[in-house]
Design an enzyme around this catalytic site. Structure first.
Site, PDB file in Angstrom:
ATOM      1  CE  LYS A 201      -3.489   2.364   2.757  1.00  0.00           C
ATOM      2  NZ  LYS A 201      -4.539   2.434   3.726  1.00  0.00           N
ATOM      3  CE  LYS A 254      -6.518   1.858  -0.432  1.00  0.00           C
ATOM      4  NZ  LYS A 254      -6.653   1.867   1.010  1.00  0.00           N
TER       5      LYS A 254
HETATM    6  C1  PBG Z   1      -7.242   3.228   5.637  1.00  0.00           C
HETATM    7  C2  PBG Z   1      -7.364   3.004   4.301  1.00  0.00           C
HETATM    8  C3  PBG Z   1      -7.663   4.309   3.279  1.00  0.00           C
HETATM    9  C4  PBG Z   1      -7.859   3.643   1.909  1.00  0.00           C
HETATM   10  C5  PBG Z   1      -8.356   1.924   2.151  1.00  0.00           C
HETATM   11  N1  PBG Z   1      -8.509   2.020   3.332  1.00  0.00           N
HETATM   12  C6  PBG Z   1      -6.986   5.529   3.001  1.00  0.00           C
HETATM   13  C7  PBG Z   1      -5.578   5.870   4.054  1.00  0.00           C
HETATM   14  O1  PBG Z   1      -4.992   5.455   3.757  1.00  0.00           O
HETATM   15  O2  PBG Z   1      -4.964   7.272   3.700  1.00  0.00           O
HETATM   16  C8  PBG Z   1      -8.381   4.461   0.588  1.00  0.00           C
HETATM   17  C9  PBG Z   1      -9.187   3.940  -0.317  1.00  0.00           C
HETATM   18  C10 PBG Z   1      -9.257   4.637  -1.401  1.00  0.00           C
HETATM   19  O3  PBG Z   1      -9.033   6.268  -1.684  1.00  0.00           O
HETATM   20  O4  PBG Z   1     -10.120   4.693  -2.106  1.00  0.00           O
HETATM   21  N2  PBG Z   1      -6.222   3.210   5.957  1.00  0.00           N
END
Ligand code: PBG
Length: 330
Positions: A201, A254
């Site tokens: 991520k 992601k």
């Molecule tokens: C929580 C999380 C996030 C997303 C999914 N889980 C936000 C982040 O890490 O700032 C992003 C999902 C999206 O942008 O659609 N940590």
């Protein structure tokens, strides 16, 4: 004049011919739909930066779930917007927390049996400071305390499993969280609940609209001390390797669209199911272009998802899930 021996166009001549030789296919069952659950009743609050996406109270979320089940969508990913937030994000692991109640409501409905309920395990929607972990302060400095956070993430995952979640998906990016969650799930008797870890991520500007949707923007600093640097594909492979060693059953990449190289590299290297998340910014960017009439909506949606699948993702989280499923069925 010499004729070309090979004519690639022979197999492109008709729709039937193209269908015969198509190498990659999307199915509604590989699409997963994220929902943002909020308190109240009959609440359907629009999110300004994400057209057609809403904060939904549990009763409204159930309607969405029924629609998804009818469309043959694979499952739901649940995020929660709690009534109140605090430093330790206690709303995230409360047995009667917003996500826990939503999971119970969905699981109580037999008509939704075919729909997987996946819970996002993170603290940022529940902490007053908006970070994905516990904050430790020393004078003017602060850091997100990795090890203190692990216990709370494990508690969160257990509370989701207790409520009936089919899969737990930690998205916090703390080190060692998969192991901590696996251990606690097993101790509590949830040996059969798989972990889908957001293994790679990246700290991404493409999450912008999500922070409005989940009301989870950090109040100070940013997430770069725990999410990955966009420049580091090798580090992504190490993250995946570690999560698998710690017991992750599946891994998630992601964002997706701007990170197809990472998905492909993971596909070539690891024999586990791989998911990808077409995140909020990818969705909003396309919607903006559709609104302006600059891109053709239906074709672009399917092409963006096909590209993610083609590069190696077995399943895709997308805010287009319902629309794409409808297109695929028609
Ligand atoms: C929580 C999380 C996030 C997303 C999914 N889980 C936000 C982040 O890490 O700032 C992003 C999902 C999206 O942008 O659609 N940590």
């Amino acid at each position: 004049m010499e004729f070309p021996i090979t004519r690639m166009r022979r197999l492109r001549r008709t729709a039937a011919m193209r269908s015969l030789v198509r190498e990659t296919h999307l199915r509604p069952g590989m699409l997963l739909y994220p929902l943002f659950i909020c308190p109240g009743e009959s609440v359907r609050k629009p999110i300004s930066s994400m057209p057609d996406v809403f904060n939904l109270s549990i009763d409204e979320a159930l309607k969405e779930a029924h629609e998804c089940a009818k469309l043959g969508i694979g499952g739901l990913l649940l995020f929660g917007l709690p009534e109140s937030k605090d430093e330790a994000g206690t709303g995230g692991y409360a047995d009667d927390g917003i996500v826990q109640r939503a999971i119970r409501a969905i699981k109580a409905d037999r008509a939704l049996d075919g729909l997987l309920v996946i819970s996002d395990v993170c603290m940022c929607e529940y902490t007053s400071h908006g970070h994905c972990g516990i904050i430790a302060r020393e004078g003017d400095h602060y850091h997100v305390d990795n090890d203190a956070t692990l216990e709370l993430l494990a508690k969160t995952a257990v509370s989701h499993a207790k409520a009936g979640a089919d899969i737990v998906a930690p998205s916090d990016m703390m080190d060692g969280r998969v192991e901590a969650i696996r251990e606690e799930l097993d101790i509590e008797g949830f040996t059969e609940v798989p972990i889908l870890s957001y293994a790679a991520k990246f700290a991404s500007a493409f999450y912008g609209p999500f922070r409005e949707a989940a009301d989870s923007a950090p109040q100070f600093g940013d997430r770069r001390t725990y999410q990955m640097d966009a420049a580091n594909p090798r580090e992504a492979m190490r993250e995946i390797e570690l999560d698998l060693m710690e017991g992750a059953d599946m891994i998630l990449m992601k964002p997706a669209g701007a990170y197809l190289d990472i998905i492909l590299a993971a596909r070539e290297r690891f024999e586990v199911p791989i998911g990808a998340y077409q995140v909020s910014g990818e969705y909003s960017m396309l919607c903006a272009a559709f609104e302006k009439g600059w891109l053709e909506r239906e074709r672009t949606i399917l092409e963006s998802l096909l590209a993610i699948h083609r590069s190696g993702a077995d399943f895709i989280f997308t805010y287009f899930a319902k629309e794409a499923a409808r297109l695929l069925r028609s």
